[in-house]
Design a protein around this motif. Structure first.
Motif, PDB file in Angstrom:
ATOM      1  N   UNK A  28       0.708  -1.105  -0.092  1.00 55.85           N
ATOM      2  CA  UNK A  28      -0.035   0.083   0.062  1.00 55.85           C
ATOM      3  C   UNK A  28       0.852   1.191  -0.033  1.00 55.85           C
ATOM      4  N   UNK A  29       0.902   2.013  -1.084  1.00 57.65           N
ATOM      5  CA  UNK A  29       1.629   3.022  -1.468  1.00 57.65           C
ATOM      6  C   UNK A  29       0.945   4.451  -0.964  1.00 57.65           C
ATOM      7  N   UNK A  30       1.563   5.425  -0.190  1.00 52.68           N
ATOM      8  CA  UNK A  30       0.827   6.734  -0.390  1.00 52.68           C
ATOM      9  C   UNK A  30       1.543   7.723   0.352  1.00 52.68           C
ATOM     10  N   UNK A  31       1.140   8.833   0.120  1.00 52.47           N
ATOM     11  CA  UNK A  31       1.710   9.954   0.789  1.00 52.47           C
ATOM     12  C   UNK A  31       1.666   9.887   2.408  1.00 52.47           C
ATOM     13  N   UNK A 354      11.244   1.874  -1.524  1.00 54.32           N
ATOM     14  CA  UNK A 354      11.851   1.473  -0.416  1.00 54.32           C
ATOM     15  C   UNK A 354      11.540  -0.018  -0.127  1.00 54.32           C
ATOM     16  N   UNK A 355      10.660  -0.565  -0.566  1.00 50.24           N
ATOM     17  CA  UNK A 355      10.032  -2.034  -0.819  1.00 50.24           C
ATOM     18  C   UNK A 355      10.846  -2.666  -1.793  1.00 50.24           C
ATOM     19  N   UNK A 356      11.817  -3.797  -1.113  1.00 54.21           N
ATOM     20  CA  UNK A 356      12.593  -4.660  -2.111  1.00 54.21           C
ATOM     21  C   UNK A 356      11.655  -5.138  -3.244  1.00 54.21           C
ATOM     22  N   UNK A 357      12.338  -5.277  -3.999  1.00 52.70           N
ATOM     23  CA  UNK A 357      11.829  -5.749  -5.418  1.00 52.70           C
ATOM     24  C   UNK A 357      10.800  -7.172  -5.311  1.00 52.70           C
ATOM     25  N   UNK A 358      11.507  -8.127  -4.462  1.00 52.05           N
ATOM     26  CA  UNK A 358      10.867  -9.301  -4.356  1.00 52.05           C
ATOM     27  C   UNK A 358       9.291  -9.435  -3.630  1.00 52.05           C
ATOM     28  N   UNK A 359       9.090  -8.288  -3.105  1.00 49.36           N
ATOM     29  CA  UNK A 359       7.853  -8.112  -2.388  1.00 49.36           C
ATOM     30  C   UNK A 359       6.798  -7.338  -3.178  1.00 49.36           C
ATOM     31  N   UNK A 360       7.192  -6.800  -4.147  1.00 53.52           N
ATOM     32  CA  UNK A 360       6.181  -5.898  -4.688  1.00 53.52           C
ATOM     33  C   UNK A 360       4.912  -6.230  -5.461  1.00 53.52           C
ATOM     34  N   UNK A 361       4.624  -7.686  -5.672  1.00 50.68           N
ATOM     35  CA  UNK A 361       3.288  -8.153  -5.911  1.00 50.68           C
ATOM     36  C   UNK A 361       2.324  -7.193  -6.158  1.00 50.68           C
ATOM     37  N   UNK A 362       1.281  -7.193  -5.683  1.00 51.19           N
ATOM     38  CA  UNK A 362       0.129  -6.153  -5.725  1.00 51.19           C
ATOM     39  C   UNK A 362       0.358  -4.916  -5.228  1.00 51.19           C
ATOM     40  N   UNK A 363       0.124  -3.680  -6.070  1.00 48.79           N
ATOM     41  CA  UNK A 363       0.374  -2.581  -5.548  1.00 48.79           C
ATOM     42  C   UNK A 363      -1.013  -1.735  -5.402  1.00 48.79           C
ATOM     43  N   UNK A 364      -1.236  -1.177  -4.251  1.00 49.20           N
ATOM     44  CA  UNK A 364      -2.288  -0.084  -4.054  1.00 49.20           C
ATOM     45  C   UNK A 364      -1.956   1.200  -4.028  1.00 49.20           C
ATOM     46  N   UNK A 365      -2.469   2.244  -4.523  1.00 52.71           N
ATOM     47  CA  UNK A 365      -2.275   3.524  -4.456  1.00 52.71           C
ATOM     48  C   UNK A 365      -3.401   3.981  -3.452  1.00 52.71           C
ATOM     49  N   UNK A 366      -3.111   4.566  -2.208  1.00 56.96           N
ATOM     50  CA  UNK A 366      -3.549   5.237  -1.245  1.00 56.96           C
ATOM     51  C   UNK A 366      -3.649   6.663  -1.239  1.00 56.96           C
ATOM     52  N   UNK A 367      -4.828   7.330  -1.451  1.00 62.19           N
ATOM     53  CA  UNK A 367      -4.943   8.685  -1.289  1.00 62.19           C
ATOM     54  C   UNK A 367      -5.997   8.961  -0.439  1.00 62.19           C
ATOM     55  N   UNK A 368      -6.405  10.528  -0.115  1.00 67.57           N
ATOM     56  CA  UNK A 368      -7.434  11.005   0.666  1.00 67.57           C
ATOM     57  C   UNK A 368      -8.841  10.202   0.056  1.00 67.57           C
TER      58      UNK A 368
END
Lengths: 375, 197
Positions: A28-31, A354-368
């Motif tokens: 889960x990636x977000x500011x 920051x997250x190692x390549x090996x773990x990147x699986x599914x990505x979610x963009x978190x915003x307000x």
């Protein structure tokens, strides 16, 4: 076990949000401040009926709303279970399991097994002994729910005994005789020793099972920079989890401490005064370890809990909240290796790199506005 | 805020256990709109409960005369005495129809947090009763919580040297229910207290 879907209504910053997850890794990636940790906190709430960030429920409900709802679909052994919790501050929470109302919110405990590592966990290493006792007791209850009763009984006895000692203390200080009656102290000693022995024995058994996992997890994260060792530090001399022996030791210690307890008006003996000693090489981690080492140690404690629960047969969901930003490249990679096999791993971070390549699986963009899956 | 008598009534009702401000208001307006005869009956009942009801001189249960119905009953055994915290516990045990002995009502349990010690309970009266020598068995039926257990232990420690047999009610699973619905704590204790069949 994995979480397939999470729905939040009026929870923290979210008016409404729905997220579908899959087994394996999700990032889960977000500011900063957009609500990544809120999602993690909601999952933690389903697992423990409490927040890892706040002691009361009021901050969990979105400003202006009366109640918050967490809906969570959990898949275990190919079966899906729907758990719904309604959080109403100041009142009992309402729970539904598989669409039918549960008698008590407590019945949902066990539906989701989760190990959560969050920045707050740094206190496990650097904070007061109470943080470490809570860590042990929470894990004890997660493995053996019976200890929820033992813990509650013990805390109640200590509270009552302290009230008795304090009344006597105040009565003596003001020179009065009323309330200075300590004739029931022997009774409270008996009960303190009995419940205390049960709790202490449970903790000793837990530490014996957990300590090798802690050493292993720290070694895996920190790669040979000093060995981590966990030991239990009891306020009475006990070696083995023999309940009868511990009860006797507690009774003796209480008798010896009687005069200073009456002097100070507080219970000085028992598992509520104990600590967990966390050593790093020859030195205690608290006070000697660097920030990075403390961080790795706290992480090792959570990973050890994860390993132990997994060894018991149920694979918990592993959540790492904002952990990678604090670790160097080597530790990041080793952590990725270590947790890559989890049945479900949820990772939050502000910077995706920051997250190692090996773990990147599914990505979610978190915003307000909410959570979006990105491919 | 309402004016005068109605607010006084709401305030008084609100002091009752289990009655919050909303409920107090609802009851007050119900009383206001009720038939005057009904209200008089309620008022009489309230007054009479304080005037007529007193505590049994022997067991300290609620009674309407010097001694309560149970203490006056000649068919009951004087050899078995059951110690409970409150009069409502007597009613609960009486409903079982199993117990044919006498009672002793303590009027609470030892609770230092609320300033209740043995002197605030009718423990001295209990010891005087036991000193008469007719009681052979003492059943401790205080609540199965921290305070009730402490009270039971306290009494047991004092009574044991007198050569009276002291027993404690068992705790475990509710009858007629499903095992799966028992909470972990009760079930865990029932496991500890299991017995051979």
């Amino acid at each position: 076990m994995y979480v397939r879907r999470l729905e939040l209504v009026n929870f923290r910053s979210y008016e409404r949000v729905e997220v579908d997850f899959e087994p394996g890794g999700s990032v889960l990636v977000g500011a900063n401040g957009v609500g990544k940790t809120n999602l993690v906190e909601a999952l933690g709430y389903v697992a423990t009926l409490g927040s890892h960030r706040v002691a009361t429920d009021a901050p969990l409900v979105r400003a202006g709303a009366d109640s918050a709802v967490i809906r969570c679909a959990i898949v275990h052994d190919g079966r899906e279970l729907l758990v719904e919790l309604e959080i109403v501050p100041g009142r009992a929470n309402r729970a539904r399991i598989g669409r039918s109302p549960a008698r008590r919110a407590r019945d949902v405990l066990g539906a989701l097994r989760l190990v959560l590592f969050a920045p707050e966990d740094l206190e496990l290493v650097r904070g007061d002994p109470s943080e470490r006792r809570k860590y042990l007791d929470d894990l004890l209850v997660a493995r053996l729910p019976r200890y929820a009763g033992v813990r509650a009984d013990y805390e109640r006895v200590v509270k009552q005994r302290n009230a008795l000692l304090r009344t006597a203390y105040l009565a003596r200080k003001t020179g009065g005789t009323r309330g200075g009656d300590l004739s029931t102290l022997d009774v409270w000693d008996t009960h303190l020793a009995k419940h205390g022995a049960e709790l202490l024995a449970g903790r000793l058994e837990l530490v014996a099972a957990l300590a090798p996992h802690v050493t292993k997890a720290y070694d895996a994260v920190a790669a040979g920079k000093g060995a981590a060792a966990m030991t239990y530090k009891a306020s009475v001399p006990v070696e083995t989890p023999d309940r009868t022996a511990i009860e006797a030791a507690l009774a003796t210690a209480l008798a010896e401490a009687r005069s200073s307890e009456v002097e100070r008006g507080v219970t000085l003996v028992g598992p509520h005064r104990d600590d967990v000693k966390l050593m790093l090489g020859e030195l205690p981690a608290k006070g000697y370890a660097s920030h990075g080492e403390c961080w790795s140690y706290a992480l090792a404690l959570r990973l050890a809990a994860y390993d132990l629960l997994r060894a018991d047969g149920i694979e918990p969901v592993l959540v790492l909240d904002d952990v990678f930003a604090e670790l160097d490249a080597g530790r990041r990679a080793r952590l990725a290796d270590l947790v890559g096999q989890a049945s479900q791993l949820l990772v939050t971070c502000a910077v995706a790199e920051d997250v190692p390549e090996a773990l990147r699986g599914n990505r979610y963009a978190v915003s307000e506005g909410g959570v979006l899956r990105v491919q | 805020m309402y004016e005068g008598a109605i607010q006084d009534l709401i305030d008084e009702l609100g002091r009752l256990p289990g009655v919050g401000p909303k409920s107090a208001q609802r009851i007050a307006f119900h009383i206001l709109s009720a038939d005057p005869a009904d209200v008089t009956r309620l008022a009489t009942a309230l007054r009479k409960v304080k005037e007529l009801v007193r505590f049994c001189a022997i067991c300290h249960n609620v009674a309407e005369s010097e001694q309560c119905r149970i203490c006056r009953d000649p068919r009951r055994s004087d050899e078995v005495l059951c110690v409970v915290e409150e009069p409502k516990d007597v009613v609960a045990i009486e409903r079982t129809g199993e117990f044919r002995g006498r009672y002793h009502v303590l009027g609470g349990a030892i609770n230092p947090l609320e300033g209740v010690g043995p002197d605030n309970l009718r423990i001295r009266e209990l010891m005087i009763r036991l000193g008469e020598g007719t009681v052979k068995e003492l059943i401790l039926a205080t609540d199965p919580n921290t305070e009730g257990e402490a009270t039971a232990t306290y009494i047991a420690l004092m009574v044991k040297p007198m050569g009276i047999s002291v027993t404690r009610l068992a705790s475990g699973l509710p009858v007629g229910g499903d095992l799966e619905y028992a909470d972990e704590i009760t079930l865990g204790r029932a496991f500890e207290g299991r017995r051979a069949v």
